[in-house]
Design an enzyme around this catalytic site. Structure first.
Site, PDB file in Angstrom:
ATOM      1  N   ASP A  13       0.805  -1.225   0.000  1.00 39.50           N
ATOM      2  CA  ASP A  13       0.000   0.000   0.000  1.00 39.50           C
ATOM      3  C   ASP A  13       0.839   1.277   0.000  1.00 39.50           C
ATOM      4  O   ASP A  13       0.432   2.306   0.553  1.00 39.50           O
ATOM      5  CB  ASP A  13      -0.979   0.016   1.195  1.00 39.50           C
ATOM      6  CG  ASP A  13      -1.904  -1.184   1.199  1.00 39.50           C
ATOM      7  OD1 ASP A  13      -2.254  -1.644   0.096  1.00 39.50           O
ATOM      8  OD2 ASP A  13      -2.273  -1.654   2.286  1.00 39.50           O
ATOM      9  N   LYS A  16       1.757   2.199  -5.014  1.00 38.99           N
ATOM     10  CA  LYS A  16       2.317   1.650  -6.265  1.00 38.99           C
ATOM     11  C   LYS A  16       1.387   1.932  -7.447  1.00 38.99           C
ATOM     12  O   LYS A  16       1.851   2.320  -8.514  1.00 38.99           O
ATOM     13  CB  LYS A  16       2.513   0.126  -6.113  1.00 38.99           C
ATOM     14  CG  LYS A  16       3.499  -0.245  -5.018  1.00 38.99           C
ATOM     15  CD  LYS A  16       3.616  -1.751  -4.846  1.00 38.99           C
ATOM     16  CE  LYS A  16       2.367  -2.413  -4.303  1.00 38.99           C
ATOM     17  NZ  LYS A  16       2.013  -2.074  -2.918  1.00 38.99           N
ATOM     18  N   GLY A  40      -4.622  -4.312  -3.795  1.00 40.96           N
ATOM     19  CA  GLY A  40      -5.584  -3.253  -4.102  1.00 40.96           C
ATOM     20  C   GLY A  40      -4.778  -2.030  -4.496  1.00 40.96           C
ATOM     21  O   GLY A  40      -4.145  -1.416  -3.648  1.00 40.96           O
ATOM     22  N   HIS A  41      -4.740  -1.735  -5.781  1.00 40.50           N
ATOM     23  CA  HIS A  41      -3.920  -0.633  -6.285  1.00 40.50           C
ATOM     24  C   HIS A  41      -4.827   0.509  -6.735  1.00 40.50           C
ATOM     25  O   HIS A  41      -5.610   0.347  -7.670  1.00 40.50           O
ATOM     26  CB  HIS A  41      -3.020  -1.124  -7.432  1.00 40.50           C
ATOM     27  CG  HIS A  41      -2.013  -2.152  -7.000  1.00 40.50           C
ATOM     28  ND1 HIS A  41      -1.140  -2.764  -7.856  1.00 40.50           N
ATOM     29  CD2 HIS A  41      -1.721  -2.648  -5.764  1.00 40.50           C
ATOM     30  CE1 HIS A  41      -0.370  -3.609  -7.181  1.00 40.50           C
ATOM     31  NE2 HIS A  41      -0.702  -3.556  -5.913  1.00 40.50           N
ATOM     32  N   GLN A 224       1.922  -6.019  -3.132  1.00 43.41           N
ATOM     33  CA  GLN A 224       2.386  -6.115  -1.728  1.00 43.41           C
ATOM     34  C   GLN A 224       3.712  -5.355  -1.569  1.00 43.41           C
ATOM     35  O   GLN A 224       3.923  -4.380  -2.273  1.00 43.41           O
ATOM     36  CB  GLN A 224       2.522  -7.587  -1.291  1.00 43.41           C
ATOM     37  CG  GLN A 224       1.188  -8.322  -1.148  1.00 43.41           C
ATOM     38  CD  GLN A 224       0.639  -8.861  -2.447  1.00 43.41           C
ATOM     39  OE1 GLN A 224       1.332  -9.513  -3.207  1.00 43.41           O
ATOM     40  NE2 GLN A 224      -0.613  -8.608  -2.722  1.00 43.41           N
TER      41      GLN A 224
HETATM   42  P1  GDP Z   1      -0.801   0.344  -3.504  1.00 42.16           P
HETATM   43  O1  GDP Z   1      -1.396  -0.933  -3.034  1.00 42.16           O
HETATM   44  O2  GDP Z   1       0.661   0.421  -3.264  1.00 42.16           O
HETATM   45  O3  GDP Z   1      -1.142   0.653  -4.936  1.00 42.16           O
HETATM   46  O4  GDP Z   1      -1.450   1.493  -2.621  1.00 42.16           O
HETATM   47  P2  GDP Z   1      -3.019   1.650  -2.239  1.00 42.16           P
HETATM   48  O5  GDP Z   1      -3.748   2.078  -3.432  1.00 42.16           O
HETATM   49  O6  GDP Z   1      -3.493   0.442  -1.534  1.00 42.16           O
HETATM   50  O7  GDP Z   1      -2.940   2.779  -1.138  1.00 42.16           O
HETATM   51  C1  GDP Z   1      -2.394   4.030  -1.396  1.00 42.16           C
HETATM   52  C2  GDP Z   1      -3.455   5.109  -1.105  1.00 42.16           C
HETATM   53  O8  GDP Z   1      -2.824   6.367  -1.029  1.00 42.16           O
HETATM   54  C3  GDP Z   1      -4.499   5.235  -2.197  1.00 42.16           C
HETATM   55  O9  GDP Z   1      -5.713   5.615  -1.621  1.00 42.16           O
HETATM   56  C4  GDP Z   1      -3.942   6.367  -3.070  1.00 42.16           C
HETATM   57  O10 GDP Z   1      -4.968   7.060  -3.761  1.00 42.16           O
HETATM   58  C5  GDP Z   1      -3.315   7.246  -2.033  1.00 42.16           C
HETATM   59  N1  GDP Z   1      -2.136   8.018  -2.469  1.00 42.16           N
HETATM   60  C6  GDP Z   1      -1.148   7.651  -3.305  1.00 42.16           C
HETATM   61  N2  GDP Z   1      -0.191   8.598  -3.353  1.00 42.16           N
HETATM   62  C7  GDP Z   1      -0.581   9.582  -2.528  1.00 42.16           C
HETATM   63  C8  GDP Z   1      -0.003  10.818  -2.092  1.00 42.16           C
HETATM   64  O11 GDP Z   1       1.092  11.196  -2.478  1.00 42.16           O
HETATM   65  N3  GDP Z   1      -0.710  11.557  -1.184  1.00 42.16           N
HETATM   66  C9  GDP Z   1      -1.922  11.157  -0.692  1.00 42.16           C
HETATM   67  N4  GDP Z   1      -2.524  11.939   0.192  1.00 42.16           N
HETATM   68  N5  GDP Z   1      -2.498   9.996  -1.066  1.00 42.16           N
HETATM   69  C10 GDP Z   1      -1.832   9.217  -1.954  1.00 42.16           C
HETATM   70  P1  IMO Z   2      -0.959  -4.184  -2.234  1.00 46.70           P
HETATM   71  O1  IMO Z   2      -0.515  -4.744  -3.562  1.00 46.70           O
HETATM   72  C1  IMO Z   2      -0.988  -4.590   2.090  1.00 46.70           C
HETATM   73  C2  IMO Z   2      -1.202  -8.667   3.705  1.00 46.70           C
HETATM   74  C3  IMO Z   2      -2.454  -9.103   4.439  1.00 46.70           C
HETATM   75  C4  IMO Z   2      -1.840 -10.072   5.427  1.00 46.70           C
HETATM   76  C5  IMO Z   2      -0.731 -10.727   4.619  1.00 46.70           C
HETATM   77  C6  IMO Z   2      -1.106 -12.078   4.021  1.00 46.70           C
HETATM   78  O2  IMO Z   2      -2.256  -3.450  -2.322  1.00 46.70           O
HETATM   79  O3  IMO Z   2       0.133  -3.403  -1.596  1.00 46.70           O
HETATM   80  P2  IMO Z   2      -2.678 -12.788   2.001  1.00 46.70           P
HETATM   81  O4  IMO Z   2      -4.126 -12.528   1.757  1.00 46.70           O
HETATM   82  O5  IMO Z   2      -1.778 -12.269   0.964  1.00 46.70           O
HETATM   83  O6  IMO Z   2      -2.396 -14.225   2.315  1.00 46.70           O
HETATM   84  O7  IMO Z   2      -2.360 -11.988   3.372  1.00 46.70           O
HETATM   85  O8  IMO Z   2      -0.412  -9.832   3.589  1.00 46.70           O
HETATM   86  N1  IMO Z   2      -1.433  -8.137   2.334  1.00 46.70           N
HETATM   87  C7  IMO Z   2      -1.316  -6.854   1.994  1.00 46.70           C
HETATM   88  N2  IMO Z   2      -1.070  -5.758   2.751  1.00 46.70           N
HETATM   89  N3  IMO Z   2      -1.104  -4.464   0.762  1.00 46.70           N
HETATM   90  C8  IMO Z   2      -1.319  -5.549  -0.020  1.00 46.70           C
HETATM   91  O9  IMO Z   2      -1.309  -5.494  -1.357  1.00 46.70           O
HETATM   92  C9  IMO Z   2      -1.479  -6.812   0.598  1.00 46.70           C
HETATM   93  N4  IMO Z   2      -1.722  -8.062   0.146  1.00 46.70           N
HETATM   94  C10 IMO Z   2      -1.668  -8.869   1.212  1.00 46.70           C
HETATM   95  O10 IMO Z   2      -3.091  -8.030   5.066  1.00 46.70           O
HETATM   96  O11 IMO Z   2      -1.224  -9.363   6.464  1.00 46.70           O
HETATM   97 MG    MG Z   3      -2.944  -1.603  -1.819  1.00 47.44          MG
END
Ligand code: GDP
Ligand code: IMO
Ligand code: MG
Length: 424
Positions: A13, A16, A40-41, A224
């Protein structure tokens, strides 16, 4: 762009999805190489917000071919639903999406097994998985009993494999006295999804290698993050795949000799969702404030993310393992209002100070962070579009985390939107 691998440096998270969306403006091919719909991207374009779970984040760029590589575990029902919902929102997919013949499939019994394992773990041993069946599907792959996407091209063959496999799982569920899979009902859903997905299934190893030999720009989209990697992460509180740079090769069929660039995405602070050690976690109002300001709730499960200060110890080790050339620092804006900001520069473990990330998860659990404190900037950064436009203290903070992580910064993100990004 050349051939670039993008990975999460922390616990996932990191943002990415956003960075991939920015980088794919000029990319020909985007490849997911591991994980599944546990990811979840998030990509925000103008007022639209999309959360991608299996479809690569390059899908919003019309030019990019998007590949789900052999290292990914694919839940056919989830992928069907994701494609339909993207198309409903006007995202044109067509022939741009390809799913590897060799990727392994996730079925209902994997999800049920995931839940059963979690339920049987005692307190302190729970992983907090996303319950998407990821671990059991990878276990089947390694046990050599998995079902691959190529079987979706022959429904008779798939049905036979699926029913046999479901029966095998039902024996286990029966013995454990838990609900069994309704094989007929599940097969109905699976066969529908397989019919829908068949057109995307192809030998993606060929597509990727052809693109590489034609010197096209390829971006590998890690899911991840480093500390969830099954080999390097805080085992057993990890996911079941190689989330680090090297996973890009095994998960796609491209030789390591082609990799030219590694981008490590890193938050200006740290978060983790699920169980497991997190040395710099803030269980106080400061953690709550960061969670609220950063909207730190899981993009897949909606769970609140645990929040904490930047951890230079885990970040440096991660940059080393991943071979990070440039960091993309995200969510700097979330720290805007803080009067002071802490950075963890060492761990104290059972009274002994160390600056090296331990391999033993028990040591990481016992680690007490040693902090250095920097003054905040208490000014908004979300309108900055160059390093120079950032407040002086924000510049100093970034320089310090880059120095401690041992990697240069190439990209800074100051908001969720595409345009809230700049290069150094
Ligand atoms: P990922 O799994 O690495 O793709 O990240 P996620 O999408 O799960 O979580 C990142 C969250 O931060 C999302 O809600 C993005 O919209 C938000 N986000 C990404 N870059 C920035 C930033 O520079 N500032 C803020 N405030 N939010 C951001
Ligand atoms: P992105 O790509 C954050 C965590 C789960 C749990 C562990 C194992 O959005 O960064 P799993 O379901 O993979 O067997 O769970 O990994 N986890 C993540 N945490 N971002 C993710 O993906 C994750 N995918 C799995 O919360 O701790
Ligand atoms: Mg994510």
């Amino acid at each position: 762009m050349a051939i670039t691998v993008l990975v999460g440096v922390q616990w996932g998270d990191e943002g990415k999805g956003k960075i991939i969306d920015v980088l794919t403006e000029k990319v020909d091919v985007v490849v997911r190489f591991q994980g599944g719909n546990n990811a979840g991207h998030t990509v925000e374009i103008g007022k639209e917000k999309f959360v991608l779970h299996l479809v690569p984040s390059g899908i919003f760029r019309r030019k990019a071919t998007c590949i789900i590589g052999n290292g990914v575990v694919v839940d056919p029902l989830a992928l069907e639903e994701e494609i339909i919902s993207l198309e409903k929102r006007g995202v044109k997919i067509g022939k741009r999406l390809q799913v590897s013949t060799r990727s392994h499939l996730i079925f209902a019994y994997h999800r049920m097994m995931d839940a059963m394992h979690e339920g049987s773990r005692s307190e302190g041993k729970k992983i907090g998985t996303t319950k998407r069946g990821i671990g059991p599907a990878y276990a089947d792959k390694m046990s050599r009993i998995g079902i691959r996407a190529l079987e979706m091209l022959d429904l008779k063959r798939l049905e036979k494999s699926f029913r046999e496999h479901a029966e095998y799982y039902n024996k286990i569920f029966k013995a454990a006295k838990i609900e069994q899979v309704d094989t007929d009902a599940e097969w109905k859903k699976v066969s529908k999804a397989a019919r829908f997905l068949g057109k995307y299934v192809t030998d993606t190893v060929l597509t990727i290698n052809e693109a590489a030999s034609e010197k096209k720009d390829i971006l590998f989209e890690g899911a991840q993050g480093m500390w969830l990697d099954v080999d390097y992460g805080t085992y057993p509180f990890v996911t079941s795949s190689n989330t680090t740079t090297s996973g890009a090769c095994t998960g796609s069929g491209l030789s390591p000799k082609y990799i030219e660039n590694v981008v490590g995405v890193i938050k200006a602070y740290t978060t983790r969702v699920g169980e497991g050690p997190f040395p710099t976690e803030l269980k106080d109002e400061m953690g709550e404030l960061i969670r609220k300001t950063g909207r730190e709730f899981g993009a897949t499960t909606g769970r609140p993310r645990r929040c904490g200060w930047f951890d230079a110890i885990s970040s440096r080790y991660s940059c080393m393992v991943n071979g990070v050339d440039r960091l993309a620092v995200t969510k700097l804006d979330v720290l805007d209002m803080l009067p002071e900001i802490k950075i963890c520069t060492a761990y104290r473990i059972n009274g002994k100070k160390t600056t090296v990330m331990p391999s033993d998860t028990e040591d990481i659990t016992a680690a007490v962070p040693v902090y250095e404190t920097m003054p905040g900037w208490q000014q908004t950064t979300s309108n900055a579009r160059s390093f120079k436009q950032l407040p002086k203290n924000a510049q100093k903070y970034l320089k310090r985390i880059s120095e401690l992580a041992g990697s240069k910064i190439g990209i800074i993100s100051v908001g969720p939107n595409r345009d809230q990004t700049f290069y150094i």
